[in-house]
Design a protein around this motif. Structure first.
Motif, mmCIF file in Angstrom:
data_model
loop_
_atom_site.group_PDB
_atom_site.id
_atom_site.type_symbol
_atom_site.label_atom_id
_atom_site.label_comp_id
_atom_site.label_asym_id
_atom_site.label_seq_id
_atom_site.Cartn_x
_atom_site.Cartn_y
_atom_site.Cartn_z
ATOM 1 N N UNK A 50 0.824 -1.358 0.083
ATOM 2 C CA UNK A 50 0.026 0.203 -0.050
ATOM 3 C C UNK A 50 0.707 1.357 -0.052
ATOM 4 N N UNK A 51 1.983 1.191 0.598
ATOM 5 C CA UNK A 51 2.945 2.349 0.870
ATOM 6 C C UNK A 51 4.182 2.115 1.434
ATOM 7 N N UNK A 52 5.129 3.113 1.397
ATOM 8 C CA UNK A 52 6.375 2.904 1.873
ATOM 9 C C UNK A 52 6.600 3.978 3.256
ATOM 10 N N UNK A 53 6.915 3.697 4.343
ATOM 11 C CA UNK A 53 7.359 4.625 5.446
ATOM 12 C C UNK A 53 8.564 4.921 5.396
ATOM 13 N N UNK A 54 9.235 5.964 5.849
ATOM 14 C CA UNK A 54 10.658 6.071 5.923
ATOM 15 C C UNK A 54 10.791 6.785 7.210
ATOM 16 N N UNK A 75 2.865 5.398 -2.546
ATOM 17 C CA UNK A 75 2.779 6.628 -1.946
ATOM 18 C C UNK A 75 3.957 6.228 -0.876
ATOM 19 N N UNK A 76 4.807 7.469 -0.711
ATOM 20 C CA UNK A 76 5.953 7.454 0.343
ATOM 21 C C UNK A 76 5.525 8.503 1.448
ATOM 22 N N UNK A 77 5.745 7.979 2.831
ATOM 23 C CA UNK A 77 5.436 8.787 3.878
ATOM 24 C C UNK A 77 6.805 9.079 4.551
ATOM 25 N N UNK A 78 7.036 10.396 4.964
ATOM 26 C CA UNK A 78 8.179 10.920 5.655
ATOM 27 C C UNK A 78 8.109 12.180 6.233
#
Length: 255
Positions: A50-54, A75-78
């Motif tokens: 669903x997404x990547x968290x950094x 989507x990338x969350x950071x």
């Protein structure tokens, strides 16, 4: 909820967390080819993410994030600080979402609670993942334990915990003195004893899994990390899981 590591250490880090119909990737320090192979080893196709968290901008955590996200339209969350520092490749992202490192948010079936940590990065965070019934705490790349970290991780059902180095091995290592000071300093990485002390400060009655992670290949040994955590928990060393660089660790279930 279940979780697994694709690999953990200074050469690359990535963790997969799944709850309901949602799969999230925490960090991606591997090439597209390598992370794809490691996901396949766990039975996961990238299209199912669903997404990547950094967590922060260091290469062993963010090195493959943008290329992999671009390839699979993730989507990338950071945090804003991480976004500013992790410049390489970010401008080509079609879906980049800035988060507040103190604010809870959700991605489909998983609730995320980011929390700031003392590390030599611009705006680093770690995470607690929850499906509403169980929660998984992840703490790596932190030079010290704060009261806020203790509060956030106090009631976890699973914990992935940095045991980067053994104090004696680091002191005797071939690393230059400035690097040893950086690793062992308050904005470096957790030592086995510090990780054990965190366990002594939280409620461990709910813990179903404890995994030692981000071990230094040069300055730690798996049995030393497991021994330190086992002593803090008053359990057998074999109950403690240890993530390694090549294999990470397999699926763990929070029931």
């Amino acid at each position: 909820m279940r979780f697994a590591s694709l690999g953990s250490g200074s050469q690359g880090n990535a963790l997969i967390v799944e709850a309901g119909g949602t799969r999230l990737l925490l960090d991606c320090g591997f090439s597209i080819r390598e992370v794809t192979l490691r996901l396949a080893r766990l039975g996961i196709d990238p299209s199912g993410l669903a997404a990547i968290l950094v967590t922060h901008e260091h290469a062993d955590h963010v090195g493959g994030v943008f290329a992999f996200a671009r390839r699979h339209r993730l989507a990338v969350y950071l945090t804003h600080g991480t976004y500013k520092m992790a410049a390489r490749g970010r401008n080509a992202l079609t879906d980049c979402r800035l988060i507040d490192g103190h604010a809870v948010f959700a991605i489909d079936d998983i609730e995320l609670r980011p929390f700031p940590v003392p590390h030599d990065a611009r705006e680093p965070v770690q995470y607690v993942f929850s499906d509403g019934d169980r929660c998984l705490g992840v703490l790596t790349d932190s030079g010290s334990i704060t009261s806020h970290i203790v509060d956030v991780l106090r009631l976890c059902d699973g914990l992935v915990l940095e045991c980067n180095h053994d104090q004696g091995l680091l002191a005797a290592s071939r690393y230059p003195a400035p690097l040893r000071r950086r690793i062992g300093g308050p904005f470096g990485h957790l030592e086995n004893g510090q990780a054990a002390e965190l366990l002594r400060q939280i409620d461990t009655s709910r813990l179903q899994h404890v995994l030692a992670a981000h071990l230094s290949q040069e300055n730690n040994r798996a049995h030393l990390a497991a021994r330190a955590l086992a002593l803090a928990l008053d359990c057998g060393e074999e109950w403690i899981g240890v993530a390694d660089q090549e294999g990470g660790f397999g699926w763990r279930q929070l029931a």
